[in-house]
Write an enzyme that holds these catalytic residues in place. Structure first.
Site, PDB file in Angstrom:
ATOM      1  N   SER A   9       0.847  -1.197   0.000  1.00 24.41           N
ATOM      2  CA  SER A   9       0.000   0.000   0.000  1.00 24.41           C
ATOM      3  C   SER A   9       0.883   1.247   0.000  1.00 24.41           C
ATOM      4  O   SER A   9       1.745   1.407   0.876  1.00 24.41           O
ATOM      5  CB  SER A   9      -0.884   0.010   1.254  1.00 24.41           C
ATOM      6  OG  SER A   9      -1.304   1.329   1.526  1.00 24.41           O
ATOM      7  N   HIS A  34      -1.158  -1.259  -4.227  1.00 26.22           N
ATOM      8  CA  HIS A  34      -2.434  -0.881  -3.616  1.00 26.22           C
ATOM      9  C   HIS A  34      -2.426   0.631  -3.397  1.00 26.22           C
ATOM     10  O   HIS A  34      -1.579   1.166  -2.680  1.00 26.22           O
ATOM     11  CB  HIS A  34      -2.606  -1.641  -2.298  1.00 26.22           C
ATOM     12  CG  HIS A  34      -3.941  -1.468  -1.661  1.00 26.22           C
ATOM     13  ND1 HIS A  34      -5.067  -2.137  -2.091  1.00 26.22           N
ATOM     14  CD2 HIS A  34      -4.348  -0.699  -0.622  1.00 26.22           C
ATOM     15  CE1 HIS A  34      -6.108  -1.800  -1.335  1.00 26.22           C
ATOM     16  NE2 HIS A  34      -5.692  -0.913  -0.442  1.00 26.22           N
ATOM     17  N   ASP A  36      -4.317   3.724  -2.045  1.00 26.58           N
ATOM     18  CA  ASP A  36      -5.382   4.124  -1.117  1.00 26.58           C
ATOM     19  C   ASP A  36      -5.816   5.568  -1.344  1.00 26.58           C
ATOM     20  O   ASP A  36      -5.007   6.485  -1.231  1.00 26.58           O
ATOM     21  CB  ASP A  36      -4.897   3.957   0.329  1.00 26.58           C
ATOM     22  CG  ASP A  36      -4.918   2.514   0.771  1.00 26.58           C
ATOM     23  OD1 ASP A  36      -5.968   1.859   0.615  1.00 26.58           O
ATOM     24  OD2 ASP A  36      -3.881   2.031   1.268  1.00 26.58           O
ATOM     25  N   MET A  38      -8.335   8.527  -0.042  1.00 21.03           N
ATOM     26  CA  MET A  38      -9.182   8.965   1.082  1.00 21.03           C
ATOM     27  C   MET A  38      -9.546  10.429   0.903  1.00 21.03           C
ATOM     28  O   MET A  38      -8.743  11.224   0.412  1.00 21.03           O
ATOM     29  CB  MET A  38      -8.417   8.799   2.392  1.00 21.03           C
ATOM     30  CG  MET A  38      -7.892   7.389   2.614  1.00 21.03           C
ATOM     31  SD  MET A  38      -7.069   7.257   4.196  1.00 21.03           S
ATOM     32  CE  MET A  38      -6.434   5.587   4.093  1.00 21.03           C
ATOM     33  N   HIS A  68      -8.019   1.575  -4.211  1.00 19.53           N
ATOM     34  CA  HIS A  68      -9.010   1.386  -3.140  1.00 19.53           C
ATOM     35  C   HIS A  68      -9.623   2.740  -2.814  1.00 19.53           C
ATOM     36  O   HIS A  68      -8.977   3.575  -2.173  1.00 19.53           O
ATOM     37  CB  HIS A  68      -8.298   0.778  -1.912  1.00 19.53           C
ATOM     38  CG  HIS A  68      -9.173   0.627  -0.712  1.00 19.53           C
ATOM     39  ND1 HIS A  68      -8.662   0.386   0.550  1.00 19.53           N
ATOM     40  CD2 HIS A  68     -10.522   0.669  -0.558  1.00 19.53           C
ATOM     41  CE1 HIS A  68      -9.652   0.293   1.414  1.00 19.53           C
ATOM     42  NE2 HIS A  68     -10.790   0.477   0.763  1.00 19.53           N
ATOM     43  N   MET A  70     -11.826   5.172  -0.820  1.00 19.11           N
ATOM     44  CA  MET A  70     -12.526   5.394   0.455  1.00 19.11           C
ATOM     45  C   MET A  70     -13.067   6.810   0.382  1.00 19.11           C
ATOM     46  O   MET A  70     -12.622   7.710   1.101  1.00 19.11           O
ATOM     47  CB  MET A  70     -11.548   5.204   1.625  1.00 19.11           C
ATOM     48  CG  MET A  70     -11.139   3.755   1.833  1.00 19.11           C
ATOM     49  SD  MET A  70      -9.620   3.561   2.779  1.00 19.11           S
ATOM     50  CE  MET A  70      -8.420   3.728   1.463  1.00 19.11           C
ATOM     51  N   MET A 139     -11.609  -5.604   4.797  1.00 18.82           N
ATOM     52  CA  MET A 139     -10.836  -4.709   5.653  1.00 18.82           C
ATOM     53  C   MET A 139     -10.585  -5.398   7.001  1.00 18.82           C
ATOM     54  O   MET A 139     -11.523  -5.831   7.659  1.00 18.82           O
ATOM     55  CB  MET A 139     -11.603  -3.395   5.885  1.00 18.82           C
ATOM     56  CG  MET A 139     -11.834  -2.556   4.646  1.00 18.82           C
ATOM     57  SD  MET A 139     -10.337  -2.163   3.718  1.00 18.82           S
ATOM     58  CE  MET A 139      -9.334  -1.336   4.966  1.00 18.82           C
ATOM     59  N   ASP A 177      -6.838  -6.369   3.850  1.00 19.41           N
ATOM     60  CA  ASP A 177      -6.204  -5.045   3.917  1.00 19.41           C
ATOM     61  C   ASP A 177      -6.241  -4.482   5.329  1.00 19.41           C
ATOM     62  O   ASP A 177      -7.311  -4.191   5.855  1.00 19.41           O
ATOM     63  CB  ASP A 177      -6.969  -4.117   2.953  1.00 19.41           C
ATOM     64  CG  ASP A 177      -6.378  -2.723   2.863  1.00 19.41           C
ATOM     65  OD1 ASP A 177      -5.298  -2.490   3.425  1.00 19.41           O
ATOM     66  OD2 ASP A 177      -7.020  -1.877   2.207  1.00 19.41           O
TER      67      ASP A 177
HETATM   68  C1  DX5 Z   1      -6.441   1.583   5.485  1.00 20.11           C
HETATM   69  C2  DX5 Z   1      -5.920   1.283   4.087  1.00 20.11           C
HETATM   70  C3  DX5 Z   1      -4.856   0.225   4.057  1.00 20.11           C
HETATM   71  C4  DX5 Z   1      -3.635   0.567   4.848  1.00 20.11           C
HETATM   72  C5  DX5 Z   1      -2.821  -0.653   5.085  1.00 20.11           C
HETATM   73  O1  DX5 Z   1      -7.477   2.477   5.388  1.00 20.11           O
HETATM   74  O2  DX5 Z   1      -6.969   0.858   3.262  1.00 20.11           O
HETATM   75  O3  DX5 Z   1      -4.520  -0.105   2.734  1.00 20.11           O
HETATM   76  O4  DX5 Z   1      -2.867   1.510   4.241  1.00 20.11           O
HETATM   77  O5  DX5 Z   1      -1.743  -0.255   5.855  1.00 20.11           O
HETATM   78  P1  DX5 Z   1      -1.032  -1.229   6.890  1.00 20.11           P
HETATM   79  O6  DX5 Z   1      -0.537  -2.388   6.109  1.00 20.11           O
HETATM   80  O7  DX5 Z   1       0.052  -0.384   7.466  1.00 20.11           O
HETATM   81  O8  DX5 Z   1      -2.071  -1.621   7.907  1.00 20.11           O
HETATM   82 ZN    ZN Z   2      -6.566  -0.052   1.264  1.00 21.41          ZN
END
Ligand code: DX5
Ligand code: ZN
Length: 221
Positions: A9, A34, A36, A38, A68, A70, A139, A177
């Site tokens: 990620s 991956h 992310d 947000m 991903h 969010m 998740m 994840d």
């Molecule tokens: C959380 C994200 C994950 C996160 C994983 O909201 O969707 O992808 O970055 O990070 P680690 O592996 O550090 O838990």
């Molecule tokens: Zn993620």
């Protein structure tokens, strides 16, 4: 089960050198990246948008970009990520008005689509869509931040989704994840996950090659 994918990620990468970081983990054996996204609204944190995805492509990143989302609403930005070079887009069902419509919008562009399930959500939320999607994103932390502790209770849901996937004859990835590291990856694998997101467990180490090899060894893959 033979396929195992490691998906670092970017959340824990050095954003000032993102292109190099992404290529470094790909060179070190990562299968997917991956990505992310947000919005400080659907989740209480803010990361990056489609421009950064496009920049990675322009920088020369050719690896599989597993986005991903969010964020809410989903459709408009999903389209922008498709134009920016995403290979797969996952979203949370509660973030969009019409889940089927968003799935079709992504699929019709030739990009793979996934649905994400939070640790406190029931598998019935995604079950009606299994015939249409390419990935289930389980998740194992509440979305928003990297570096959180793995929630072991989600393993029950992982096993449930594994049986649902095995019962229908479709190629659906089961990705986990949050809090994945050398200790937790084996449990997630045993429960039926085949794709493992790891942010802090990879980017907070100095030798990505060694770390990714160790993650694979933890599940004998
Ligand atoms: C959380 C994200 C994950 C996160 C994983 O909201 O969707 O992808 O970055 O990070 P680690 O592996 O550090 O838990
Ligand atoms: Zn993620």
């Amino acid at each position: 089960m033979s396929i195992v994918r490691i998906a670092p990620s970017i959340l824990s990468a050095n954003f000032a050198a993102l292109g190099q970081e992404v290529n470094a983990v790909l060179d070190a054996g990562a299968d997917w990246i991956h990505f992310d996204v947000m919005d400080n609204h659907y989740v209480p944190n803010l990361t990056v948008g489609p421009m950064v995805c496009k920049s990675l492509r322009e920088f020369g990143v050719t690896g599989f970009l597993d986005v991903h989302l969010m964020i809410t609403p989903v459709n408009k930005l999903a389209s922008s990520f498709i134009e920016a070079g995403a290979n797969l887009i996952s979203f949370h069902p509660s973030a969009t008005e019409n889940v089927s419509e968003t799935i079709q919008l992504i699929k019709n562009s030739g990009v793979k689509v996934g649905l994400a399930l939070n640790p406190d959500e029931h598998v019935s939320l995604i079950e009606p869509y299994l015939e249409d999607i390419d990935l289930v994103l389980m998740m194992s932390v509440f979305p928003g931040f990297g570096g959180q502790k793995f929630i072991p209770e989600v393993l029950e849901n992982v096993a449930k989704v594994r049986s649902l996937i095995d019962a229908i004859d479709r190629d659906i990835a089961l990705e986990i994840d949050g809090g994945i590291n050398q200790e937790t990856i084996g449990k997630a694998y045993a429960a039926g996950a085949d794709t493992f997101v790891a942010g802090s467990a990879i980017f907070n180490t100095s030798d990505y090659n060694e770390t990714i090899s160790k993650l694979r060894k933890s599940i004998n893959a």
